[in-house]
Design an enzyme around this catalytic site. Sequence first.
Site, PDB file in Angstrom:
ATOM      1  N   GLU A 255       0.884  -1.177   0.000  1.00 56.58           N
ATOM      2  CA  GLU A 255       0.000   0.000   0.000  1.00 56.58           C
ATOM      3  C   GLU A 255       0.910   1.211   0.000  1.00 56.58           C
ATOM      4  O   GLU A 255       1.570   1.485   0.997  1.00 56.58           O
ATOM      5  CB  GLU A 255      -0.865   0.046   1.266  1.00 56.58           C
ATOM      6  CG  GLU A 255      -1.761  -1.134   1.480  1.00 56.58           C
ATOM      7  CD  GLU A 255      -2.954  -1.165   0.562  1.00 56.58           C
ATOM      8  OE1 GLU A 255      -3.119  -0.221  -0.258  1.00 56.58           O
ATOM      9  OE2 GLU A 255      -3.714  -2.132   0.634  1.00 56.58           O
ATOM     10  N   CYS A 289      -2.511   8.235   3.190  1.00 53.12           N
ATOM     11  CA  CYS A 289      -2.232   7.921   1.786  1.00 53.12           C
ATOM     12  C   CYS A 289      -3.465   8.131   0.923  1.00 53.12           C
ATOM     13  O   CYS A 289      -3.359   8.433  -0.259  1.00 53.12           O
ATOM     14  CB  CYS A 289      -1.735   6.489   1.676  1.00 53.12           C
ATOM     15  SG  CYS A 289      -2.723   5.350   2.635  1.00 53.12           S
TER      16      CYS A 289
HETATM   17  P1  NAD Z   1       8.578   5.267   4.678  1.00 49.73           P
HETATM   18  O1  NAD Z   1       8.131   4.558   3.477  1.00 49.73           O
HETATM   19  O2  NAD Z   1       9.961   5.779   4.720  1.00 49.73           O
HETATM   20  O3  NAD Z   1       8.392   4.372   5.983  1.00 49.73           O
HETATM   21  C1  NAD Z   1       7.391   3.389   6.135  1.00 49.73           C
HETATM   22  C2  NAD Z   1       7.984   2.190   6.868  1.00 49.73           C
HETATM   23  O4  NAD Z   1       9.018   1.611   6.076  1.00 49.73           O
HETATM   24  C3  NAD Z   1       8.617   2.521   8.210  1.00 49.73           C
HETATM   25  O5  NAD Z   1       8.384   1.479   9.119  1.00 49.73           O
HETATM   26  C4  NAD Z   1      10.091   2.584   7.869  1.00 49.73           C
HETATM   27  O6  NAD Z   1      10.924   2.311   8.972  1.00 49.73           O
HETATM   28  C5  NAD Z   1      10.192   1.487   6.839  1.00 49.73           C
HETATM   29  N1  NAD Z   1      11.355   1.607   5.949  1.00 49.73           N
HETATM   30  C6  NAD Z   1      11.989   2.738   5.550  1.00 49.73           C
HETATM   31  N2  NAD Z   1      13.029   2.427   4.746  1.00 49.73           N
HETATM   32  C7  NAD Z   1      13.048   1.086   4.629  1.00 49.73           C
HETATM   33  C8  NAD Z   1      13.904   0.166   3.941  1.00 49.73           C
HETATM   34  N3  NAD Z   1      14.931   0.585   3.198  1.00 49.73           N
HETATM   35  N4  NAD Z   1      13.628  -1.155   4.039  1.00 49.73           N
HETATM   36  C9  NAD Z   1      12.585  -1.597   4.760  1.00 49.73           C
HETATM   37  N5  NAD Z   1      11.773  -0.780   5.448  1.00 49.73           N
HETATM   38  C10 NAD Z   1      11.993   0.556   5.390  1.00 49.73           C
HETATM   39  O7  NAD Z   1       7.569   6.426   4.921  1.00 49.73           O
HETATM   40  P2  NAD Z   1       7.910   7.755   5.750  1.00 49.73           P
HETATM   41  O8  NAD Z   1       9.248   8.279   5.367  1.00 49.73           O
HETATM   42  O9  NAD Z   1       7.712   7.504   7.163  1.00 49.73           O
HETATM   43  O10 NAD Z   1       6.817   8.716   5.186  1.00 49.73           O
HETATM   44  C11 NAD Z   1       7.144   9.501   4.057  1.00 49.73           C
HETATM   45  C12 NAD Z   1       6.261   9.200   2.884  1.00 49.73           C
HETATM   46  O11 NAD Z   1       5.738   7.863   2.940  1.00 49.73           O
HETATM   47  C13 NAD Z   1       5.048  10.063   2.825  1.00 49.73           C
HETATM   48  O12 NAD Z   1       5.301  11.262   2.187  1.00 49.73           O
HETATM   49  C14 NAD Z   1       4.122   9.207   2.029  1.00 49.73           C
HETATM   50  O13 NAD Z   1       4.417   9.302   0.668  1.00 49.73           O
HETATM   51  C15 NAD Z   1       4.448   7.825   2.403  1.00 49.73           C
HETATM   52  N6  NAD Z   1       3.540   7.221   3.381  1.00 49.73           N
HETATM   53  C16 NAD Z   1       2.472   6.538   2.938  1.00 49.73           C
HETATM   54  C17 NAD Z   1       1.628   5.948   3.835  1.00 49.73           C
HETATM   55  C18 NAD Z   1       0.459   5.168   3.411  1.00 49.73           C
HETATM   56  O14 NAD Z   1      -0.418   4.957   4.228  1.00 49.73           O
HETATM   57  N7  NAD Z   1       0.401   4.686   2.193  1.00 49.73           N
HETATM   58  C19 NAD Z   1       1.863   6.065   5.180  1.00 49.73           C
HETATM   59  C20 NAD Z   1       2.973   6.764   5.620  1.00 49.73           C
HETATM   60  C21 NAD Z   1       3.821   7.315   4.693  1.00 49.73           C
END
Ligand code: NAD
Length: 504
Positions: A255, A289
Amino acid sequence: MDTVRRYSMFIDGDWADADERLEIRSPATGELVASVAKGSREHADRAIAAAKAAHDDGRWRGTSPSERAVVLDAIADRLGERIDELAVLEAQENGAPVRQAGAFQIGFSIAHLRYFAGQARTYAFERTGPLLQVPTLASGLVRREPIGVCAAIVPWNFPLLLAMWKIGPALAAGNTIVVKPDEHTPLTLLEFARIAGECGLPPGVLNVVPGEGPVVGARLASHPDVRKIAFTGSTAVGREIMRMAAGNVKRLTLELGGKGPNIVLDDADLDLAADGTLFGCLMNQGQACESGTRIIVADAIHDKFVERLIERISTISIGDPLDPATDLGPVISAEARDRILRYIESGRAEGATLAYGGGRPAGPQFERGYWVEPTIFTDVRNDMTIAREEIFGPVLAVIRAESTAEAVRIANDSEYGLSAGVWSTDNQRALDVARQLEAGTVWVNDWHMVNAAYPFGGYKQSGLGRELGPHALDEYTEEKFVHLDLSGRLDRRAYPLLLSTPPA
Ligand code: NAD
Ligand code: MN
């Protein structure tokens, strides 16, 4: 703050500490809320090993679906008893206004978990297929079996809810799971793990390992014993997880981001549409999102609608997330605030008109923490950065459309396709538009109403697969065909003479 809670990780039914710790601070004030053990790659490995042992010895997949439903319902009951306390904890860790946290972050988590308990009771784990030979000399079974060790990586915006969409179907189907919360928001998930243990979930079936994405998350995504990974977060990280998951061909649910188009037709109820548009974009400070962030408005009503939006947005109360009267809280971090402010700057620079907000709110209560004013841009073109990229903040981009056809074209002109919406007093017209939109969810005269009985997920780069809905357990099961021969003869196979020759 007088109560800094201390948390460990939850591995194999027990609390595991670590030397390194995460500091959980309120995004509203910067105050320390809790200190949490920070997981390493080794902790991820231990959790995966525990989940694998629990899968292999059948302590969970060997139970009947209705026994699993009883445990999931008990967890939901216990969450319900603690809903107020958990809503406060959520407000403290991610800044969601407590009124919303109770209804959405925690309330939906409970309702959705109950739906998955119901799914365990009714899902067709084994069914007979069509007869293979008539008269009945062979028949077929189709089984849905647990995949094995699953992993979930979840973000900070709805930490418990988005984890529940993965934990719920995984456990209902008989899998075991390791969950990695976001670095900012492990608290409600750790409380969930505590409750699950109290409600009789066997050790190792659910494990929670807080830690950094590139460390714990990457290990879960690449570990050969993890058979399925479900992720919610940014499209960039989703792509990375897809690559890591390729190593052992993991099953995958993603997602990702969105840039939800919200179409206001010329026959919309403007009062309803204005309030709904603000709700659609500003809920959780725009950090959702499925937010409706591109407001595509029919030319004929554009000016009147914008006037109404500004009138209504100015009544929103911004402030302390723990005050039940608050509508809008802080954003998650300083980096998030700065990123949002940079997007606002780009909107100005690319020629959009700043019609409301655009900065940090003024006042002593906003000196600490991370705040952004609710903001409206008008005269936005769909090729501007603020119309193309996910801002993940309280920023609306209003785009004018000459016709309904143009509105649909603009709506679909995006690499994202998670959510969309239409406002109209003519249901047939609204449905006609809904059918043309490239999005996993379309709301007509509403927004954010995610329903556990209906699928949720994205078209295009908004994701892969669907969560929720009657097929949610499909994504957490392997499908198996069992052919059962009842004739005792194989005389129509490749060796007819040999096998049909009667014994001498
Ligand atoms: P992110 O994608 O960086 O983080 C989401 C999760 O992924 C966290 O648990 C993070 O620790 C983990 N993660 C980060 N890098 C990773 C890697 N290399 N390998 C495995 N896991 C990893 O999201 P964010 O930086 O916290 O938020 C920024 C952007 O993410 C927002 O601008 C938005 O675009 C998106 N976002 C989307 C949703 C959604 O519900 N679809 C929710 C939060 C954030
Ligand atoms: Mn991140």
